[in-house]
Design an enzyme around this catalytic site. Structure first.
Site, short mmCIF file in Angstrom:
data_model
loop_
_atom_site.label_atom_id
_atom_site.label_comp_id
_atom_site.label_asym_id
_atom_site.label_seq_id
_atom_site.Cartn_x
_atom_site.Cartn_y
_atom_site.Cartn_z
N GLU A 21 0.82 -1.21 0.00
CA GLU A 21 0.00 0.00 0.00
C GLU A 21 0.85 1.26 0.00
O GLU A 21 0.71 2.15 0.84
CB GLU A 21 -0.96 0.00 1.20
CG GLU A 21 -1.89 -1.20 1.16
CD GLU A 21 -3.02 -1.15 2.17
OE1 GLU A 21 -3.00 -0.29 3.05
OE2 GLU A 21 -3.95 -1.98 2.05
N GLU B 70 -4.04 -8.90 -0.24
CA GLU B 70 -4.55 -8.76 1.13
C GLU B 70 -6.07 -8.82 1.04
O GLU B 70 -6.67 -8.07 0.24
CB GLU B 70 -4.08 -7.43 1.71
CG GLU B 70 -3.97 -7.45 3.21
CD GLU B 70 -3.26 -6.19 3.72
OE1 GLU B 70 -2.10 -5.95 3.33
OE2 GLU B 70 -3.89 -5.47 4.50
C1 GAL Z 1 -4.21 -2.89 5.20
C2 GAL Z 1 -2.73 -2.82 5.54
C3 GAL Z 1 -2.38 -3.77 6.67
C4 GAL Z 1 -3.36 -3.60 7.78
C5 GAL Z 1 -4.74 -3.89 7.27
C6 GAL Z 1 -5.82 -3.84 8.32
O1 GAL Z 1 -4.66 -1.82 4.49
O2 GAL Z 1 -1.98 -3.17 4.43
O3 GAL Z 1 -1.08 -3.49 7.12
O4 GAL Z 1 -3.25 -2.31 8.26
O5 GAL Z 1 -5.05 -2.91 6.30
O6 GAL Z 1 -7.07 -4.02 7.72
#
Ligand code: GAL
Length: 801
Positions: A417, A493
Site C-alpha cells: 500500500e 490482502e
Molecule cells: C491494510 C494494511 C495492513 C493492515 C490492514 C488492516 O490496508 O496493508 O497493514 O493495516 O489494512 O485491515
C-alpha cells in the site's frame, strides 16, 4: 531403483577424498544487555526487550489520523504499536575469546536487529544497518585481535516508526562465521530449477568465492534422504565464480503437499602447502526442486499444476513471545495453518527470518517475501521513509541474496500500500525495484499490494508489475482485470474481518463499523472494516479463473493495530486474526477450513450454547462445513434442513439458521453430502459450572536444548466434560523439573496482564501456556490451579530428550 542410483553415481561422479580446513559458525547466544548503560542483565538471544511489558498506553501514544484507513482528523491512538515499551535504546555486549586468527576471516551475520543497529568491535565502529527487519553481514576481521574481544550492538527505536508492534532488540540470531580468507561467498550461491517435471529436472548452481585462489574449484554434492547422490565440480574462474548444471532424474519435486528437500553441499577446494584437495570452505543448503510459472492461460502453476494460492498474511511477532523468533512457535503456527488448508504466507510487511523460511521449506508452506510498508512518502512519522532513498536497493539486495535459495519463496513483494501508487515517481520506483529483483533472481516474479486500484491503474503502476496485487476492494476486481495486460491478479490482502474468540453480539449484523463497550468484536464473522469485506466475498471472487489466489489479513492476531478499537484503551492487539493472539482458532478458522482443506471434513457450529440471558431470544446458529446441506436441532426439535445457495452473501459458504430461539440443552447439526446421504453430525451442549481443567499439549516430548517450547492449551470444563465458554477464572501456573515457564496468553485483545507472569485469567474459557526446556533430559512438570477454587487443578508432564 538401487541400480539406477548406482549407475547415475558412476556416470556423473568422481568421488575425491578431501582434507578439511577450519570453518566455524558460532551462534552468539548469551549477551549482556542494558537499556541505560548502567544496569546490565544476562540475556539469551533471540531476545525482545519489550515483551515483558508492562502494557501502558503511554508507550508510543500517538495523536494521528490514519490516512490509509480514510481518517482525516487526528485522534489519540493508544495501542497502535502494542502498548509495550519497545521505544528507546538498548545495548548488547558479547565477550568473544578468539585465538589463532592468522589468515582467518571473520563475518558477523545478523538476521535482523530492531532497529538501526550500530555494531562496535573492541570500541571501533564495524558497521550499521538502518532497517530492523533485514539480514546483514559485517566483515569484522580487522577489528578482532588475539584474546578477549568485545562486540557491542547499539539499537535505537524511534516513536511513531511502525504501524504495528516491531519489538526491540536482537530478536533474531547473530552468528559469527570464521573461515579461511579464501572462502565461499554464501550469498553468492544461487540455486535454481531451470526446468522440472516428474522425469527430469535441470538445476543450475552459481557460486562465488571471496579471495581468489589459483587452481581452485567448486565441488558440489546433491543428495536426498532417499539415497540420491550426485557430485560434480567446476573450476573457479578468474572472477572467482563458477556454475554447475545438474540433470536430476526422477526428481522428488517440492510442493506444500510434498516438501521434499535435497541437500546441496558446496565445497571450495584447492591445494594447500603441497597438500592436495584441501577444502577451504564449505556451505550446506537445503534445496527443493520445483518450478513456478504464472500466466494468463494457466494462472499460478507449481510444477506444472495450476492452483489457487490459499494464503494468509502474518506479522512477525509470535504473540506472547513478542518479536523474538522461536522455532517451536513458528512450527506450531504452520501446523495450525496447514490443517486449515492454508498453503502460503505473506510476510507482511517486511523481510522474514531465515528460521521461518527454513521451516516453510521443510514443512511445505509457500511464501511471498515482502520488503517495505512505505517508500518515500511516510505512513508514520518516523517510519522507513527516512531511509528509503539511501537504503532500499541495499535492503532489496540483502532480502534476495539471503533468501533466494528457499524453495518456499514463490514471489517477492516490493511494497505494501505504497502511497505513491498514483504518481510517475511511484511507477519509476516500482520499475526500478522490480528490475533489481529480477537481476538478483530471474526465477521469481515480483508483486506488491495496491490499495488504490483506480489510481494505480491510471498511472500504470499496476500494469508494470509481474503480478498485480490488490488489497481488498474485491468489487473492483472485475474492472481491474479489464485494464491489466497481465491477464491475472492476486488478492495480496483480503478480508480484514474482525472477531474475538467466543464473543457473540446480538442482533447479528453484517457491518463495517461495529464497536462495542467491551472492546470486542463478534465471532459471527460478519464484521469488517470500511475498506474491507467478509471471507465469503473473497471466496466468491476466487472462482474467477484470472484470480491466482489470496492472502487473508491475517492468520493470527498480532500485537498492535487494534482496529476497530484504535482509540479505545485498553485494546492493544489486533482482531483480524483467523486465530487469536494465543494461536487458538476462532470460529473463522473453520469457515476457511471448510473451503480450503479438501482432505478432511469440517463440521463446526457457532455460537457456543451456554447463555443465561438469552432464554427465549433469537440466537442465530451458523454451521461451517464443506458439506452442502444440514439440519439443525435444538433439544431434538428440527430448525429446518437447509442447503448452501449460489445467491446471498452469507449463504454460499455458510449454513445459517437465523431465527433459532435459544433454550439451554443440546444443539445438534446433521450434515448431508451432495447425494443427500447423512455424512456426519456435531453436538454441543449448554455447560454447567466450572468443574475441572482440560489440557491439550501440542507436543508430549520436546528437545532438551534450552530453547524448545511446548504449548499447553487449557480449557475450563464442567462435570460432563463440556467446555465452559463463559469462564474468566484466573489460573496460576507452577513449573518444575527440567524446564521453566515461558509465557501465557488468553487471546483477549484488551487484557493488560503480563505475558511473562505465571498467572492469567481465562478468556472465554481458554488460554495457552508455553513452557521451555532446560538443557537436561528429564521431565517438565506443569501444575495449573484455579486461583478462586483450588480444587480445580490439573498437572501435566512433558518429556525432554
Ligand atoms: C491494510 C494494511 C495492513 C493492515 C490492514 C488492516 O490496508 O496493508 O497493514 O493495516 O489494512 O485491515
Amino acid at each position: 531403483m538401487l541400480f539406477r542410483i548406482l549407475l547415475s553415481a558412476l556416470l556423473t561422479c568422481v568421488y575425491v577424498q578431501f582434507s578439511y580446513a577450519d570453518h566455524r559458525e558460532i551462534n552468539l547466544k548469551t549477551w549482556e544487555f542494558s537499556r541505560d548503560n548502567v544496569h546490565w542483565y544476562t540475556v539469551k538471544i533471540p531476545h525482545d526487550w519489550a515483551i515483558r511489558g508492562p502494557f501502558d498506553k503511554k508507550w508510543d501514544l500517538q495523536n494521528v489520523a490514519i490516512t490509509q484507513n480514510g481518517e482525516t482528523e487526528k485522534t489519540e491512538k493508544s495501542g497502535r504499536s502494542g502498548a509495550l515499551p519497545w521505544i528507546g535504546e538498548g545495548i548488547y555486549r558479547y565477550h568473544l575469546r578468539q585465538t589463532d586468527l592468522k589468515s582467518r576471516h571473520a563475518t558477523l551475520c545478523f538476521d535482523g536487529a530492531m532497529s538501526e543497529p550500530t555494531v562496535y568491535v573492541n570500541g571501533q565502529k564495524a558497521g550499521y544497518w538502518a532497517y530492523g527487519y533485514n539480514a546483514f553481514r559485517l566483515n569484522i576481521t580487522l577489528f578482532l585481535h588475539e584474546g578477549d574481544n568485545l562486540i557491542e550492538v547499539h539499537l535505537k527505536n524511534m516513536e511513531e516508526s511502525s504501524r504495528w508492534y516491531p519489538g526491540g532488540g536482537l530478536y533474531r540470531p547473530v552468528t559469527l562465521v570464521i573461515t579461511d580468507k579464501a572462502r565461499i561467498d554464501t550469498w553468492g550461491t544461487y540455486i535454481r530449477t531451470v526446468s522440472a517435471d516428474s522425469l527430469k529436472a535441470v538445476v543450475s548452481i552459481d557460486m562465488k568465492t571471496l579471495e581468489f585462489l589459483q587452481g581452485s574449484r567448486f565441488v558440489v554434492d546433491i543428495t536426498n534422504k532417499y539415497g540420491y547422490h550426485v557430485q560434480k565440480s567446476c573450476p573457479v574462474d578468474l572472477k572467482g565464480e563458477g556454475r554447475i548444471i545438474f540433470h536430476v532424474t526422477r526428481p522428488k519435486l517440492w510442493s506444500p503437499e510434498t516438501p521434499y528437500l535435497y541437500k546441496v553441499r558446496v565445497k571450495l577446494i584447492a591445494d594447500k602447502e603441497g597438500k592436495p584437495n584441501v577444502v577451504y570452505d564449505e556451505q550446506l543448503l537445503n534445496y527443493g526442486v520445483r518450478i513456478i510459472d504464472i500466466t494468463k492461460e494457466h494462472g499460478f502453476r507449481l510444477n506444472g499444476v495450476s492452483r489457487k494460492i490459499k494464503g494468509v498474511c502474518l506479522h512477525h511477532d509470535l504473540g506472547p513471545l513478542g518479536a523474538a523468533v522461536n522455532k517451536a512457535a513458528l512450527i506450531r503456527q504452520i501446523r495450525i495453518l496447514k490443517d486449515m488448508g492454508c498453503d502460503a504466507i505473506r510476510t507482511a510487511h517486511n523481510m522474514p527470518s531465515s528460521l521461518q523460511m527454513e521451516i516453510c521449506d521443510s514443512m511445505g508452506m509457500m511464501v511471498m517475501a515482502e520488503s517495505f510498508d512505505m517508500w518515500v512518502y511516510p505512513k508514520c512519522k518516523n517510519g522507513y521513509a527516512r531511509f528509503f532513498k539511501e537504503w532500499s536497493d541495499r535492503d532489496i539486495m540483502n532480502l534476495i541474496l539471503n533468501h533466494r535459495n528457499h524453495p518456499c519463496i514463490i514471489m517477492w513483494s516490493i511494497g505494501n500500500e505504497i502511497p505513491e501508487q498514483w504518481s510517475k515517481e511511484g511507477v519509476d520506483i516500482s520499475k526500478h525495484l522490480q528490475d533489481l529483483c529480477h537481476s538478483l533472481d530471474p526465477s521469481r516474479m515480483v508483486t506488491q499490494g495496491m490499495d488504490r486500484p483506480d489510481e494505480a491503474l491510471a498511472s500504470g503502476f499496476a500494469q508494470i508489475m509481474d503480478v498485480p496485487g490488490f488489497n481488498y476492494r474485491v468489487h473492483k476486481y472485475d474492472d481491474n482485470i479489464r485494464k491489466l495486460p497481465q491477464g491475472f491478479l492476486l488478492g495480496t490482502e483480503t478480508a480484514s474481518t474482525v472477531s474475538s474468540r467466543n464473543v457473540y453480539k446480538f442482533p447479528v449484523k453484517v457491518t463495517d463499523n461495529a464497536v462495542y463497550s467491551d472492546g470486542q468484536c463478534s465471532s459471527y464473522d460478519t464484521e469488517y472494516c470500511s475498506w474491507s469485506n467478509l471471507p465469503d466475498d473473497d471466496f466468491s471472487m476466487q472462482d474467477h479463473p484470472w484470480i491466482i489466489g489470496q492472502f487473508v489479513w491475517t492468520g493470527f492476531d498480532y500485537l498492535g493495530e487494534p482496529t476497530p478499537y484504535d482509540e479505545y484503551w485498553p485494546s492493544r492487539s489486533s482482531y483480524f486474526g483467523i486465530c487469536d493472539l494465543a494461536g487458538i482458532p476462532k470460529d473463522r478458522y473453520y469457515l476457511y477450513r471448510s473451503v480450503w482443506n479438501t482432505n478432511s471434513h469440517t463440521i463446526h457450529l457457532l455460537p457456543h450454547w451456554t447463555w443465561t440471558d438469552r432464554i427465549g431470544k433469537i440466537t442465530p446458529v451458523f454451521c461451517y462445513t464443506d458439506y452442502p446441506t444440514a439440519e439443525l436441532f435444538v433439544n431434538g426439535k428440527s430448525q429446518g434442513r437447509i442447503s448452501k445457495s449460489r445467491d446471498g452473501r452469507l449463504t454460499k459458504y455458510r449454513l445459517c439458521w437465523n431465527n433459532v430461539v435459544y433454550e439451554p440443552g443440546e444443539l445438534k447439526v446433521v450434515v448431508y453430502d451432495i447425494h443427500n446421504n447423512k455424512a456426519g453430525e456435531k453436538r454441543i451442549y449448554t455447560a454447567g459450572i466450572p468443574h475441572a481443567l482440560k489440557i491439550d499439549v501440542d507436543r508430549d516430548v520436546i528437545q532438551a536444548d534450552g530453547n524448545d517450547l511446548a504449548f499447553i492449551t487449557v480449557s475450563m470444563i464442567d462435570k460432563s466434560g463440556n467446555e465452559v465458554p463463559t469462564s474468566q477464572d484466573e489460573l496460576n501456573v507452577k513449573v518444575s523439573g527440567q524446564g521453566s515457564f515461558k509465557c501465557i496468553c488468553n487471546g483477549d485483545a484488551t487484557n493488560l496482564q503480563s505475558f511473562v507472569e505465571p498467572k492469567m485469567k481465562l478468556f472465554n474459557g481458554k488460554l495457552v501456556i508455553a513452557v521451555q526446556s532446560s538443557m537436561k533430559k528429564g521431565k517438565i512438570k506443569v501444575n495449573i490451579t484455579d486461583a478462586a477454587n483450588k480444587k480445580i487443578t490439573k498437572s501435566v508432564s512433558i518429556k525432554t530428550e
